[in-house]
Structure formats: C-alpha cells, structure tokens
Design an enzyme around this catalytic site. Sequence first.
Site, short mmCIF file in Angstrom:
data_model
loop_
_atom_site.label_atom_id
_atom_site.label_comp_id
_atom_site.label_asym_id
_atom_site.label_seq_id
_atom_site.Cartn_x
_atom_site.Cartn_y
_atom_site.Cartn_z
N SER A 59 0.96 -1.09 0.29
CA SER A 59 -0.11 0.21 -0.01
C SER A 59 0.99 1.07 0.09
CB SER A 59 -0.72 -0.59 1.39
OG SER A 59 -1.79 -0.55 1.27
N GLU A 72 -1.00 -5.58 5.38
CA GLU A 72 0.67 -5.25 4.75
C GLU A 72 1.93 -6.58 5.73
OE1 GLU A 72 1.07 -1.07 3.94
OE2 GLU A 72 1.91 -1.75 5.49
O1 LIG Z 1 3.17 1.32 5.44
C1 LIG Z 1 3.04 1.74 4.87
C2 LIG Z 1 1.02 1.99 4.54
O2 LIG Z 1 0.16 0.82 6.07
C3 LIG Z 1 3.44 2.81 3.19
O3 LIG Z 1 4.28 0.90 2.71
C4 LIG Z 1 4.28 3.27 3.87
O4 LIG Z 1 3.75 4.45 4.94
C5 LIG Z 1 5.14 4.14 2.73
O5 LIG Z 1 4.25 5.19 1.97
P1 LIG Z 1 4.25 5.85 0.70
O6 LIG Z 1 5.59 4.65 -0.70
O7 LIG Z 1 3.39 6.97 0.09
O8 LIG Z 1 5.40 6.66 1.24
#
Ligand SMILES: O=C(CO)[C@H](O)[C@H](O)COP(=O)(O)O
EC number: 5.3.1.6
Length: 226
Positions: free
Chosen positions: A30, A107
């Site tokens: 995500s 995740e």
């Molecule tokens: O752990 C996550 C979501 O729960 C994402 O992988 C993490 O927040 C990184 O997000 P982004 O790629 O938008 O910086």
Amino acid sequence: MLNEKDKVKKLVGEASVEYIKDGMNIGLGSGSTVYWMVKKLGKLVEVGLDIKGIPSSNQTAEWAEQFGVSLTDFSHVKQLDLTIDGADEVDQDFQLIKGGGGALFREKVIAAAAKELIIIVDKSKMVTQLGKYPLPIEVLPFGWQMTANEISRLGCVPQVRKKAGGPVVTDNGNYILDCPFKLISNPRKLDEELKRIVGVVETGLFIGMADKIIVGDGDGIRTMNV
Ligand SMILES: O=C(CO)[C@H](O)[C@H](O)COP(=O)(O)O
C-alpha cells in the site's frame, strides 16, 4: 507535475516489477510508491503478463482494478511468490517501520505469506536507527484508551490517529495509535512487548521480513539484498 520525491517513488515503483514473472501470485502493498508499481504492472498485464495479486488495502484493490491487475485471495493461494511494498523507515539491518497509510496488518499478512519481500523506498526513508517516525500500532476500538495506556509504559505517548475529528478506522475496523518512541534501540524486543498487550492487533515493526530493498534518489536506484 510530479515533485522530486514523487519522481523517485515512480522510479523505484516501476523498477520493482522487474522481479515479477509470469504465473506468479504477488502481494500488493500500500501507499504512494506502490501506486506506481501497480500502474506499471497493469501495463505488463496489458501485453500478456499473467499474474494475480492479493492487495493489502481497499485502496490498492481499487488501483489494481483500475489498471487491470487480476486479484485473488487466501482461499485460493497458500503462498505468495513475491510481495512488493513501501515503508516509512528502513534501518541498516533492513528492519522496517510501516503503517503510515494505516494498512500495516494486511501488509504484514502478505509479507509473512511471501517467499520474498521487496521494499521500495526513496532515500529519505533510510535511517541508522528506527523510531523517528512514530510507530503505527493497530488496536481494537474497544478499550483503546486502556491499550494506549499500557503502550505508554513502554516509553511513548500514543496518539489515536484522527481524520475529520474522529478516529481513523482501518480496513479491518480497528484504530491506529501513532507511537513516538523517538529511538527504538531493540525493535525485536519492543515488537514482542507490544504484542503481549491486550488490544494490540499488530505493530508496524517488520523485523527480519525484508529480503531486498530498492532505494531511489535523484541519481537513480540501488538494490540491496539481505
Ligand atoms: O506502510 C505503508 C502503508 O501502511 C506504506 O508502505 C508506507 O506508509 C509508505 O508509503 P509511501 O510509499 O506513500 O511513502
């Protein structure tokens, strides 16, 4: 127009699909970096790549549908060949903080179910020690204040994540506590301690799970294997 950071996210997200092969079942993480991976994957599917994905959030499922990536679930798949996901912090031992987008539970499920976990990040996520980023912890709504109080004994002041005045509700119907530990000297021990607290569903600490990190910056990408 993409800003510099988004350009790097696009670069690493697109680069990661190199590891996706025909016939694979893929865990789809995500976040905004994963968005580029799913979009690129959709382009490969258009020209014949045959894969299926299990998404870690409703948002990722929507993107997969938008880009034509077929989805499946754990009633059809026992093990994933590969999971690709972002992270909020990555330390020198490839330990991670995740959950900035609130999807940490699913995740962790798709990370645990995969033969290989690839993490895609821009360089700003690389740290010497975890903890500057407040650790997200998914908790049950019932008695969350009690759970937060127990967590605070481990050295932080948890904040329930809010949106439009009310608590953010995860895809699993739970809340997220953001926990600023500042510096986490022993992530594995902290994870174990947190998991013993009643009401904690899952933590954003991913210890010993990542196999490969793809890091990007303005000059290009670098791939590191555990
Ligand atoms: O752990 C996550 C979501 O729960 C994402 O992988 C993490 O927040 C990184 O997000 P982004 O790629 O938008 O910086």
